[in-house]
Design a protein around this motif. Structure first.
Motif, PDB file in Angstrom:
ATOM      1  N   PRO A   1      25.563 -29.127 -42.078  1.00 42.09           N
ATOM      2  CA  PRO A   1      24.837 -29.604 -43.251  1.00 42.09           C
ATOM      3  C   PRO A   1      25.516 -29.280 -44.574  1.00 42.09           C
ATOM      4  O   PRO A   1      25.005 -28.493 -45.362  1.00 42.09           O
ATOM      5  N   THR A   2      26.670 -29.853 -44.849  1.00 43.23           N
ATOM      6  CA  THR A   2      27.363 -29.635 -46.116  1.00 43.23           C
ATOM      7  C   THR A   2      26.565 -30.258 -47.264  1.00 43.23           C
ATOM      8  O   THR A   2      26.125 -31.403 -47.179  1.00 43.23           O
ATOM      9  N   VAL A   3      26.387 -29.492 -48.336  1.00 47.96           N
ATOM     10  CA  VAL A   3      25.724 -29.986 -49.545  1.00 47.96           C
ATOM     11  C   VAL A   3      26.691 -29.839 -50.721  1.00 47.96           C
ATOM     12  O   VAL A   3      27.546 -28.947 -50.716  1.00 47.96           O
ATOM     13  N   TYR A   4      26.562 -30.727 -51.700  1.00 47.62           N
ATOM     14  CA  TYR A   4      27.471 -30.675 -52.836  1.00 47.62           C
ATOM     15  C   TYR A   4      26.730 -30.978 -54.133  1.00 47.62           C
ATOM     16  O   TYR A   4      25.638 -31.546 -54.125  1.00 47.62           O
ATOM     17  N   ALA A   5      27.359 -30.565 -55.240  1.00 43.86           N
ATOM     18  CA  ALA A   5      26.765 -30.729 -56.569  1.00 43.86           C
ATOM     19  C   ALA A   5      27.623 -31.668 -57.404  1.00 43.86           C
ATOM     20  O   ALA A   5      28.845 -31.504 -57.467  1.00 43.86           O
ATOM     21  N   LEU A   6      26.970 -32.639 -58.026  1.00 48.05           N
ATOM     22  CA  LEU A   6      27.631 -33.554 -58.944  1.00 48.05           C
ATOM     23  C   LEU A   6      27.096 -33.341 -60.349  1.00 48.05           C
ATOM     24  O   LEU A   6      25.893 -33.209 -60.545  1.00 48.05           O
TER      25      LEU A   6
END
Length: 124
Positions: free
Chosen positions: A37-42
């Motif tokens: 479950p990779t999460v990222y911030a933009l």
């Protein structure tokens, strides 16, 4: 801080993972495999400012690496919110537990986690 212009997302497409790998390279973090479950911030819709990688090892979900844009003045807020986003994803997926993996090369995050009271479970 720019919380109103930073959004958090679950990586779903190859393009999402490419963004994460570009930031990983820019930050000088060792190469790793990223998956659910990779999460990222933009920030400002298109600029990646951090991600918390996900994957599995020996049948367990592992969180890590945590990578933030090296130009951020105070990355702890992005890191905290990435942790919250990761927690939400694994809760929604009914994952009962997970481990956190921090590379030895990430000396700053190791020191931060130890100051916060986390202890190393194992070292590889």
């Amino acid at each position: 801080m720019f919380p109103k212009t930073t959004t958090y997302h679950l990586a779903r497409t190859p393009a999402d993972y490419r963004l994460c790998h570009l930031l990983r390279e820019a930050a000088g973090t060792p190469k790793t495999t990223l998956s659910f479950p990779t999460v990222y911030a933009l920030r400002n819709v298109t600029d990646i400012v951090g991600f918390l990688g996900g994957g599995t090892s020996t049948g367990q979900v592992v969180a890590g690496p945590l990578v933030t844009d090296p130009t951020l003045k105070n990355p702890i807020f992005v890191a905290m919110r990435l942790g919250e986003a990761f927690e939400q994803v694994i809760t929604d997926a009914a994952v009962p537990s997970y481990r956190v993996g921090i590379s030895k090369a990430q000396t700053g995050w190791l020191a931060t986690s130890e100051r916060a009271g986390f202890h190393r479970y194992t070292e590889t």
